[in-house]
Design an enzyme around this catalytic site. Structure first.
Site, short mmCIF file in Angstrom:
data_model
loop_
_atom_site.label_atom_id
_atom_site.label_comp_id
_atom_site.label_asym_id
_atom_site.label_seq_id
_atom_site.Cartn_x
_atom_site.Cartn_y
_atom_site.Cartn_z
N ASP A 32 -3.64 -9.45 -14.60
CA ASP A 32 -3.68 -9.59 -13.15
C ASP A 32 -3.49 -11.07 -12.78
O ASP A 32 -3.66 -11.96 -13.62
CB ASP A 32 -5.03 -9.07 -12.65
CG ASP A 32 -5.20 -9.22 -11.16
OD1 ASP A 32 -4.33 -8.75 -10.41
OD2 ASP A 32 -6.21 -9.82 -10.75
N ASP B 116 -4.27 -12.70 -9.07
CA ASP B 116 -5.30 -13.23 -8.17
C ASP B 116 -6.70 -12.99 -8.72
O ASP B 116 -7.08 -11.84 -9.01
CB ASP B 116 -5.20 -12.54 -6.80
CG ASP B 116 -3.87 -12.79 -6.12
OD1 ASP B 116 -3.82 -13.60 -5.19
OD2 ASP B 116 -2.87 -12.16 -6.54
N ASP C 108 -9.90 -8.55 -12.91
CA ASP C 108 -11.16 -9.08 -12.38
C ASP C 108 -11.83 -8.15 -11.39
O ASP C 108 -12.90 -8.49 -10.88
CB ASP C 108 -10.89 -10.42 -11.69
CG ASP C 108 -10.13 -10.24 -10.37
OD1 ASP C 108 -9.04 -9.64 -10.41
OD2 ASP C 108 -10.61 -10.70 -9.34
#
Length: 246
Positions: free
Chosen positions: A25, A27, A186
């Site tokens: 990922d 961001d 995250d």
């Protein structure tokens, strides 16, 4: 520290040794982009005559794509019945092109961790819900692009995470089996996408883990730093032998 959340399946040696690709990922995982996004959202709201919303509120909207972020921002500002979402999207993108990469930063050890994974032979892809027009320039300006083979952005195909299709698409482009891949992210969106795609999810302890934080996410393992990835993914002892022989 590498940790397994309560109730998570144990990390098996077969999982380690079978991993060929790492899907990552953007961001909140590789880059702390919230300052860029919140600044762009604040400028958008100013154009519509509204004061900025709290930083933590807007950053909590990150993860499910820009249209979702705009919808929730307008609703939080009580502008959802006054401002057309498509108009707001256009205004936001204009500002985000200016703030992209200017206020955020790459998290510590990300580049070093990616470099070591490439040296060990792992295939690396970025799978993000950020539009390609924003994701690609950010990866280039931060220097992370050089470690990646593939970018699957939020508008690369018709689906975004938490749907599994972006992960499967990245595996197809890399030429690897999804069962030989892992997702590093995250957020709850990443955990759901990995589960739907049939691959383990590893979660960073920082980033945008949602209201309950990363510790509440049911993942295969959580890490504090990208520097821990080689030891987490490689067959037991392989990374140490590789470093000793280098």
């Amino acid at each position: 520290m590498i940790a397994q959340p309560p109730g998570s399946p144990p990390l098996q040696g077969s999982v380690r040794s079978a991993t060929h690709a790492v899907l990552i990922d953007l961001d909140g995982t590789m880059v702390h982009t919230a300052p860029d996004i919140v600044e762009a959202a604040s400028r958008m709201l100013a154009d519509f005559g509204h004061a900025p919303l709290p930083f933590e509120m807007v950053s909590g909207f990150i993860g499910k794509g820009v249209p979702n972020l705009i919808r929730r921002t307008l609703a939080a500002a009580a502008l959802d019945e006054q401002v057309d979402q498509e108009t707001a999207l256009t205004v936001f993108h204009r500002h985000y092109e200016e703030t992209n990469g200017r206020y955020g930063y790459v998290y510590p050890h990300v580049a070093a961790g990616l470099r070591e994974l490439r040296r060990l032979g792992y295939r690396l892809a970025c799978v993000t819900n950020k539009p390609e027009a924003l994701a690609a320039p950010l990866l280039r300006m931060t220097g992370l692009w050089s470690y990646l083979e593939v970018l699957v952005a939020g508008d690369s195909i018709d689906s975004m995470k938490p749907a599994p299709q972006p992960l499967w698409h990245a595996c197809q482009l890399l030429g690897v089996d999804p069962q030989c891949s892992v997702l590093l992210g995250d957020s709850p969106v990443d955990v759901c996408a990995a589960s739907a795609a049939g691959m383990p999810a590893f979660i960073v302890s920082y980033g945008y883990g949602g209201p309950d934080g990363a510790a509440a996410l049911q993942c295969a393992a959580s890490i504090d730093s990208f520097a821990q990835l080689p030891d987490l993914l490689a067959p037991r002892g392989e990374h140490a032998r590789a470093k000793a022989g280098s």
